[in-house]
Design a protein around this motif. Structure first.
Motif, PDB file in Angstrom:
ATOM      1  N   ARG A 108     -33.412  -8.418  60.829  1.00 41.14           N
ATOM      2  CA  ARG A 108     -33.273  -9.332  61.975  1.00 41.14           C
ATOM      3  C   ARG A 108     -34.509 -10.212  62.076  1.00 41.14           C
ATOM      4  O   ARG A 108     -35.629  -9.710  62.134  1.00 41.14           O
ATOM      5  CB  ARG A 108     -33.125  -8.548  63.282  1.00 41.14           C
ATOM      6  N   VAL A 109     -34.278 -11.520  62.113  1.00 40.55           N
ATOM      7  CA  VAL A 109     -35.365 -12.491  62.252  1.00 40.55           C
ATOM      8  C   VAL A 109     -35.040 -13.439  63.395  1.00 40.55           C
ATOM      9  O   VAL A 109     -33.962 -13.357  63.984  1.00 40.55           O
ATOM     10  CB  VAL A 109     -35.593 -13.243  60.912  1.00 40.55           C
ATOM     11  N   VAL A 110     -35.970 -14.343  63.690  1.00 42.06           N
ATOM     12  CA  VAL A 110     -35.759 -15.177  64.878  1.00 42.06           C
ATOM     13  C   VAL A 110     -34.988 -16.458  64.586  1.00 42.06           C
ATOM     14  O   VAL A 110     -35.066 -17.036  63.505  1.00 42.06           O
ATOM     15  CB  VAL A 110     -37.099 -15.539  65.586  1.00 42.06           C
ATOM     16  N   THR A 111     -34.256 -16.859  65.615  1.00 35.55           N
ATOM     17  CA  THR A 111     -33.701 -18.195  65.671  1.00 35.55           C
ATOM     18  C   THR A 111     -33.929 -18.689  67.099  1.00 35.55           C
ATOM     19  O   THR A 111     -34.552 -17.987  67.908  1.00 35.55           O
ATOM     20  CB  THR A 111     -32.208 -18.231  65.295  1.00 35.55           C
ATOM     21  N   LEU A 112     -33.471 -19.892  67.388  1.00 37.50           N
ATOM     22  CA  LEU A 112     -33.640 -20.428  68.745  1.00 37.50           C
ATOM     23  C   LEU A 112     -32.279 -20.561  69.414  1.00 37.50           C
ATOM     24  O   LEU A 112     -31.310 -21.002  68.789  1.00 37.50           O
ATOM     25  CB  LEU A 112     -34.311 -21.803  68.698  1.00 37.50           C
ATOM     26  N   ILE A 113     -32.224 -20.173  70.677  1.00 44.67           N
ATOM     27  CA  ILE A 113     -30.998 -20.242  71.465  1.00 44.67           C
ATOM     28  C   ILE A 113     -31.250 -21.229  72.608  1.00 44.67           C
ATOM     29  O   ILE A 113     -32.261 -21.108  73.325  1.00 44.67           O
ATOM     30  CB  ILE A 113     -30.652 -18.833  72.041  1.00 44.67           C
ATOM     31  N   ARG A 137     -36.722 -18.107  71.847  1.00 47.33           N
ATOM     32  CA  ARG A 137     -36.814 -17.446  70.533  1.00 47.33           C
ATOM     33  C   ARG A 137     -36.143 -16.067  70.645  1.00 47.33           C
ATOM     34  O   ARG A 137     -36.490 -15.286  71.526  1.00 47.33           O
ATOM     35  CB  ARG A 137     -38.304 -17.300  70.213  1.00 47.33           C
ATOM     36  N   ARG A 138     -35.233 -15.774  69.744  1.00 43.92           N
ATOM     37  CA  ARG A 138     -34.524 -14.493  69.783  1.00 43.92           C
ATOM     38  C   ARG A 138     -34.359 -13.904  68.387  1.00 43.92           C
ATOM     39  O   ARG A 138     -34.047 -14.644  67.442  1.00 43.92           O
ATOM     40  CB  ARG A 138     -33.114 -14.672  70.384  1.00 43.92           C
ATOM     41  N   PHE A 139     -34.494 -12.588  68.270  1.00 42.72           N
ATOM     42  CA  PHE A 139     -34.267 -11.891  66.998  1.00 42.72           C
ATOM     43  C   PHE A 139     -32.763 -11.671  66.812  1.00 42.72           C
ATOM     44  O   PHE A 139     -32.301 -10.540  66.752  1.00 42.72           O
ATOM     45  CB  PHE A 139     -35.023 -10.553  66.981  1.00 42.72           C
ATOM     46  N   TRP A 140     -32.035 -12.739  66.728  1.00 41.76           N
ATOM     47  CA  TRP A 140     -30.577 -12.667  66.674  1.00 41.76           C
ATOM     48  C   TRP A 140     -30.004 -13.151  65.347  1.00 41.76           C
ATOM     49  O   TRP A 140     -28.788 -13.218  65.188  1.00 41.76           O
ATOM     50  CB  TRP A 140     -29.963 -13.498  67.821  1.00 41.76           C
ATOM     51  N   GLN A 141     -30.861 -13.495  64.401  1.00 46.47           N
ATOM     52  CA  GLN A 141     -30.387 -14.010  63.118  1.00 46.47           C
ATOM     53  C   GLN A 141     -30.538 -12.928  62.041  1.00 46.47           C
ATOM     54  O   GLN A 141     -31.581 -12.266  61.967  1.00 46.47           O
ATOM     55  CB  GLN A 141     -31.182 -15.273  62.746  1.00 46.47           C
ATOM     56  N   GLY A 142     -29.515 -12.765  61.225  1.00 43.40           N
ATOM     57  CA  GLY A 142     -29.604 -11.801  60.132  1.00 43.40           C
ATOM     58  C   GLY A 142     -30.442 -12.349  58.995  1.00 43.40           C
ATOM     59  O   GLY A 142     -30.476 -13.555  58.751  1.00 43.40           O
ATOM     60  N   PHE A 185     -25.438 -15.015  61.483  1.00 40.05           N
ATOM     61  CA  PHE A 185     -25.843 -14.788  62.885  1.00 40.05           C
ATOM     62  C   PHE A 185     -25.405 -13.398  63.336  1.00 40.05           C
ATOM     63  O   PHE A 185     -24.257 -13.006  63.142  1.00 40.05           O
ATOM     64  CB  PHE A 185     -25.195 -15.854  63.776  1.00 40.05           C
ATOM     65  N   LEU A 186     -26.313 -12.639  63.930  1.00 37.89           N
ATOM     66  CA  LEU A 186     -25.973 -11.294  64.404  1.00 37.89           C
ATOM     67  C   LEU A 186     -25.770 -11.253  65.914  1.00 37.89           C
ATOM     68  O   LEU A 186     -25.017 -10.433  66.415  1.00 37.89           O
ATOM     69  CB  LEU A 186     -27.065 -10.289  64.001  1.00 37.89           C
ATOM     70  N   GLY A 187     -26.473 -12.106  66.630  1.00 37.06           N
ATOM     71  CA  GLY A 187     -26.282 -12.188  68.075  1.00 37.06           C
ATOM     72  C   GLY A 187     -27.088 -11.166  68.855  1.00 37.06           C
ATOM     73  O   GLY A 187     -27.883 -10.416  68.289  1.00 37.06           O
ATOM     74  N   PRO A 188     -26.862 -11.137  70.174  1.00 37.67           N
ATOM     75  CA  PRO A 188     -27.680 -10.301  71.042  1.00 37.67           C
ATOM     76  C   PRO A 188     -27.384  -8.812  70.880  1.00 37.67           C
ATOM     77  O   PRO A 188     -26.314  -8.439  70.405  1.00 37.67           O
ATOM     78  CB  PRO A 188     -27.282 -10.759  72.450  1.00 37.67           C
ATOM     79  N   ALA A 189     -28.357  -8.008  71.234  1.00 38.89           N
ATOM     80  CA  ALA A 189     -28.197  -6.553  71.285  1.00 38.89           C
ATOM     81  C   ALA A 189     -29.294  -6.059  72.215  1.00 38.89           C
ATOM     82  O   ALA A 189     -30.224  -6.794  72.563  1.00 38.89           O
ATOM     83  CB  ALA A 189     -28.358  -5.942  69.897  1.00 38.89           C
ATOM     84  N   ASP A 190     -29.183  -4.827  72.617  1.00 41.00           N
ATOM     85  CA  ASP A 190     -30.202  -4.196  73.426  1.00 41.00           C
ATOM     86  C   ASP A 190     -31.548  -4.257  72.673  1.00 41.00           C
ATOM     87  O   ASP A 190     -31.581  -4.042  71.458  1.00 41.00           O
ATOM     88  CB  ASP A 190     -29.751  -2.740  73.618  1.00 41.00           C
ATOM     89  N   GLU A 191     -32.645  -4.529  73.398  1.00 43.49           N
ATOM     90  CA  GLU A 191     -33.928  -4.699  72.687  1.00 43.49           C
ATOM     91  C   GLU A 191     -34.369  -3.426  71.963  1.00 43.49           C
ATOM     92  O   GLU A 191     -34.955  -3.490  70.875  1.00 43.49           O
ATOM     93  CB  GLU A 191     -35.004  -5.219  73.647  1.00 43.49           C
ATOM     94  N   ALA A 192     -34.068  -2.251  72.527  1.00 41.41           N
ATOM     95  CA  ALA A 192     -34.441  -1.004  71.837  1.00 41.41           C
ATOM     96  C   ALA A 192     -33.658  -0.881  70.529  1.00 41.41           C
ATOM     97  O   ALA A 192     -34.201  -0.439  69.507  1.00 41.41           O
ATOM     98  CB  ALA A 192     -34.177   0.195  72.744  1.00 41.41           C
ATOM     99  N   ASP A 193     -32.396  -1.305  70.550  1.00 41.27           N
ATOM    100  CA  ASP A 193     -31.577  -1.255  69.321  1.00 41.27           C
ATOM    101  C   ASP A 193     -32.085  -2.259  68.286  1.00 41.27           C
ATOM    102  O   ASP A 193     -32.125  -1.961  67.087  1.00 41.27           O
ATOM    103  CB  ASP A 193     -30.106  -1.552  69.637  1.00 41.27           C
ATOM    104  N   ILE A 194     -32.467  -3.442  68.764  1.00 45.74           N
ATOM    105  CA  ILE A 194     -33.013  -4.444  67.827  1.00 45.74           C
ATOM    106  C   ILE A 194     -34.291  -3.887  67.181  1.00 45.74           C
ATOM    107  O   ILE A 194     -34.487  -4.004  65.967  1.00 45.74           O
ATOM    108  CB  ILE A 194     -33.296  -5.784  68.550  1.00 45.74           C
TER     109      ILE A 194
END
Ligand code: SIN
Length: 187
Positions: A67-72, A49-54, A131-140
């Motif tokens: 940012r919301v979750v999707t599955l990778i 589960r990742r907060f990588w979806q716009g 899709f927004l993709g990965p980023a640093d967790e502090a930035d997310i």
């Protein structure tokens, strides 16, 4: 705006009289605004589960998506969530709710007692326009702290998800790290 609801309707020919299992791993865990016959915690294997979806329609806006979750797909990972047994007519509402990039995919769900079943899962793949993709967790976490949309604040989405995961005894490093970053920002 992106709308995957048409494609979801076309993809699966479901027998209207045959209930199906839906696996929720994001807002579908804590916001069950649809009728269901039963629900049980479950997990799917090989996905993270990742907060990588716009989110342009729920926790953000077209100009400032949240940012919301999707599955990778991530071999060796397991994603815990909630499985709902629903009648297929409920997908009309769900397809609209999940229209910003999510497609229903068939997956094997495993319940806590070890038994498995086939189910459907809304997944927003890396090639969808939101899709927004990965980023640093502090930035997310900073991004989440500053986003709002018609369904409420992006912060509430994250906090409610973290609480819902704890309620089913599920651990998710990514979600709990983001929650910690959010709390540290408030100090
Ligand atoms: C889900 O919850 O299963 C999909 C993502 C979301 O709606 O938050």
């Amino acid at each position: 705006m992106l709308d995957t609801s048409e494609e979801n309707r076309r993809r699966h020919s479901l027998d209207p009289h045959q209930p199906v299992w839906l696996f929720g791993y994001g807002s579908l865990i804590y916001k069950a605004d649809f009728p269901y016959l039963e629900r049980q915690p479950a997990y799917i294997s090989g996905w993270a589960r990742r907060f990588w979806q716009g989110s342009h329609d729920h926790r953000g806006t077209p100009d400032q998506p949240g940012r919301v979750v999707t599955l990778i797909e991530t071999p060796g990972h397991r994603c815990d969530g909630m499985a709902y047994r629903i009648t297929p007519n409920v997908f009309e509402h769900l397809d609209h709710r999940e229209k910003n990039g999510y497609l229903r995919l068939r997956q094997t769900l495993t319940f806590n007692d070890g038994h498995t079943t086939d189910g459907l899962v809304y997944i927003a793949s890396e090639d969808n326009a939101a899709f927004l993709g990965p980023a640093d967790e502090a930035d997310i976490a900073r991004h989440i702290a500053g986003s709002h949309g018609p369904s409420g604040s992006n912060r509430d989405y994250l906090v409610q998800l973290a609480e819902a995961l704890r309620a089913i005894d599920a651990h998710d490093e990514h979600v709990f790290n983001l929650e910690r970053h959010l709390q540290e920002m408030n100090r």
